[in-house]
Design an enzyme around this catalytic site. Structure first.
Site, mmCIF file in Angstrom:
data_model
loop_
_atom_site.group_PDB
_atom_site.id
_atom_site.type_symbol
_atom_site.label_atom_id
_atom_site.label_comp_id
_atom_site.label_asym_id
_atom_site.label_seq_id
_atom_site.Cartn_x
_atom_site.Cartn_y
_atom_site.Cartn_z
ATOM 1 N N GLU B 222 -137.615 33.083 22.523
ATOM 2 C CA GLU B 222 -138.637 32.610 21.575
ATOM 3 C C GLU B 222 -139.114 33.725 20.643
ATOM 4 O O GLU B 222 -139.307 33.496 19.450
ATOM 5 C CB GLU B 222 -139.827 32.001 22.336
ATOM 6 C CG GLU B 222 -139.586 30.577 22.836
ATOM 7 C CD GLU B 222 -139.481 29.536 21.726
ATOM 8 O OE1 GLU B 222 -139.863 29.823 20.573
ATOM 9 O OE2 GLU B 222 -138.987 28.428 22.020
ATOM 10 N N GLU B 225 -136.335 34.338 18.129
ATOM 11 C CA GLU B 225 -136.217 33.232 17.166
ATOM 12 C C GLU B 225 -137.325 33.254 16.123
ATOM 13 O O GLU B 225 -137.082 33.081 14.938
ATOM 14 C CB GLU B 225 -136.276 31.884 17.907
ATOM 15 C CG GLU B 225 -134.946 31.424 18.481
ATOM 16 C CD GLU B 225 -135.059 30.097 19.231
ATOM 17 O OE1 GLU B 225 -134.134 29.791 19.986
ATOM 18 O OE2 GLU B 225 -136.088 29.382 19.074
ATOM 19 N N GLU B 226 -138.560 33.453 16.586
ATOM 20 C CA GLU B 226 -139.701 33.340 15.666
ATOM 21 C C GLU B 226 -139.901 34.579 14.795
ATOM 22 O O GLU B 226 -140.361 34.474 13.660
ATOM 23 C CB GLU B 226 -140.991 33.041 16.454
ATOM 24 C CG GLU B 226 -140.988 31.662 17.098
ATOM 25 C CD GLU B 226 -142.371 31.238 17.590
ATOM 26 O OE1 GLU B 226 -143.328 32.021 17.467
ATOM 27 O OE2 GLU B 226 -142.479 30.103 18.099
#
Lengths: 331, 331
Positions: B222, B225-226
């Site tokens: 995460e 990805e962010e």
């Protein structure tokens, strides 16, 4: 086909008579000419409305019978009852019985309208009693999202963009309860069912947390159910994550330290073969509690807790639920 | 009905001719007389078997057409393909297209056999492409157990005793990542969607753990990805349980401490409005991070970790997955 043909013709004749009656009455009332198909119920009197509805229903039935429902383009068609959600989508909760063909027509018309309105995710909750509506929804491009015993939730993402439909629940949550008395004895049970059945293994009481139940409440409930012992929740000593536990789902198992409030054991006959207070070292010495097994960690954690002040996570309420953290180190 | 009647009669005549042929051949072969209905395919030669099957199928179709399927009692009826499970039940995984009526007959016969055999839970996994089989299964007393986008799992408990069917997945698992650089700055983002959209709130990167994904792996993914930042998992600082998070399901949110391995931010345009490194005290000073809010706890835990050696739960492999525990206190 002959049967449908005959009936269809009768239906269509009735429809034409209905139309003629409306038309006649309409002309008689104000003398103006207008297309029958433009008639709107709210602008006419009751008898005209009834006549229109009757002929519309028969007309629709005729089309259904002939398998030509796709071509139905009459105005004033109803939409499915839907509520907007917080993410630009709509939610339909069906409650009343509906004919599959009527549902399909309403769904097509509704989808067409929502597409025009730029809606995103469309959710349909179908109770098990309305199972006849599942097939038409799937045929209109809906997928399953999740299901509970009494309903299935279907979803369709309308835009061309990547779907942001939230993931389904992925984990089952279990608890194991470490209950220790003042003689360093652990509350242990032998299971009547499951993979440990008949193997003579003594283990801590375990169970699955109910829907909507807090981990600490679930641990207290399971100990009471299996052994009759009342307990108070102390803290989470550790937790384990495990995949493909059942039907490709994952499992989170919380090892909970509990303080006993009663000591007399009363076993649950259905699930439990036997229960007793057993010295911690004896529990750990069982061949089953080998290196790297979960039961080995459970006994190690229990000993660390009573001998070396092991600090687990204790629960505190927050605005959004309950947070479990190392209180000793935080303060 | 006339149409079905004519066809039914033709079908029945073909059936009788088939029976006669079988009978004739049988008598010709060994001269003994025996009831046609007792014929078993495995005891005859191929041509007889084929003839019997053909006439049986036509005979069955005749009954289906007349709506008398319930009365069908021919021997040698096929059963649904099923595997025994570890709990005294059976699992049916359907893969090939099947007519609803044929399925219903097979299901009734199979259920009857399993009841005689004392089977407990009966599971049917129906792929979405075979959606036509859901309605007959429900009408035979099956309930939904769970569903994923491409299939629905139905279950029926046969015995009179209390059902021990295991509970469905009840929780969604989320992660929040605390990534701190050497200047006591925290990696924070502003979200483009959801309830915090447009509110200018800086928060830690968060996300949902994928099916079958470890919490530590999900947290690393995460953050990458962010924000494009590479990280290493350190430990779980705390976790929160929350109910009725979405569709009556619960939510377990793990606050994870991460060590950054890169520092240059590249935001994900779809979900993230902005991302930056922000002093921890500034994150905590936002009005949103008020008393008892989750963000307040996250910043407090982060400060405790860097200033007072807060000990969370770190992951260790066990035979059944990964256990997270307070390593410092256990050793």
């Amino acid at each position: 086909m002959v049967w449908w043909g005959i009936n269809g013709s009768i239906v269509f004749c009735v429809y034409l008579i209905g139309c003629y009656q409306c038309h006649f009455k309409y002309n008689k009332n104000n003398g103006k000419k207008k297309k029958i198909r433009r008639m709107s119920v709210d602008k006419r009197n009751y008898s005209e409305g009834f006549c229109f509805l009757l002929s519309y229903r028969l007309y629709k039935q005729f089309y259904i019978n002939c398998g030509l429902m796709e071509q139905l383009t009459v105005e004033n068609v109803q939409l499915l009852p839907a509520k907007n959600d917080d993410h630009g989508g709509v939610v339909i909760e069906l409650e009343e019985h509906m004919d599959s063909d009527v549902f399909l027509t309403l769904l097509k018309t509704s989808l067409s309208q929502w597409t025009t309105q730029g809606k995103k995710g469309v959710w349909i909750k179908i109770p098990i009693l309305l199972v006849n509506l599942v097939e038409p929804a799937v045929k209109e491009g809906f997928c399953y999202h999740h299901a509970e015993s009494d309903y299935v939730m279907l979803v369709k993402w309308i835009p061309e963009t990547t779907s942001t439909i939230p993931a389904n629940a992925s984990h089952r949550v279990g608890v194991g309860a470490v209950v220790l008395n003042h003689k360093r004895e652990m509350l242990v049970v032998q299971e009547k069912n499951g993979p440990l059945r008949g193997k003579g293994i003594w283990k801590v009481p375990t169970g699955i947390v109910d829907v909507g139940e807090d981990i600490c409440t679930g641990a207290i409930r399971e100990v009471k159910e299996e052994t009759g012992i009342d307990t108070e929740f102390v803290e989470v000593l550790a937790f384990r994550q495990w995949h493909k536990s059942f039907f490709e789902k994952s499992d989170l198992f919380f090892v909970c330290m509990m303080r006993p409030l009663s000591f007399e054991i009363q076993i649950q006959e259905v699930e439990i073969e036997a229960a007793k207070w057993m010295p911690v070292e004896e529990v750990a010495a069982q061949p089953f509690a080998q290196k790297e097994s979960l039961l080995r960690y459970i006994t190690d954690l229990c000993i660390a807790k009573v001998e070396r002040d092991y600090s687990g996570f204790s629960p505190h309420p927050v605005t959004s639920g309950v947070i479990y953290l190392n209180k000793r180190d935080l303060n």
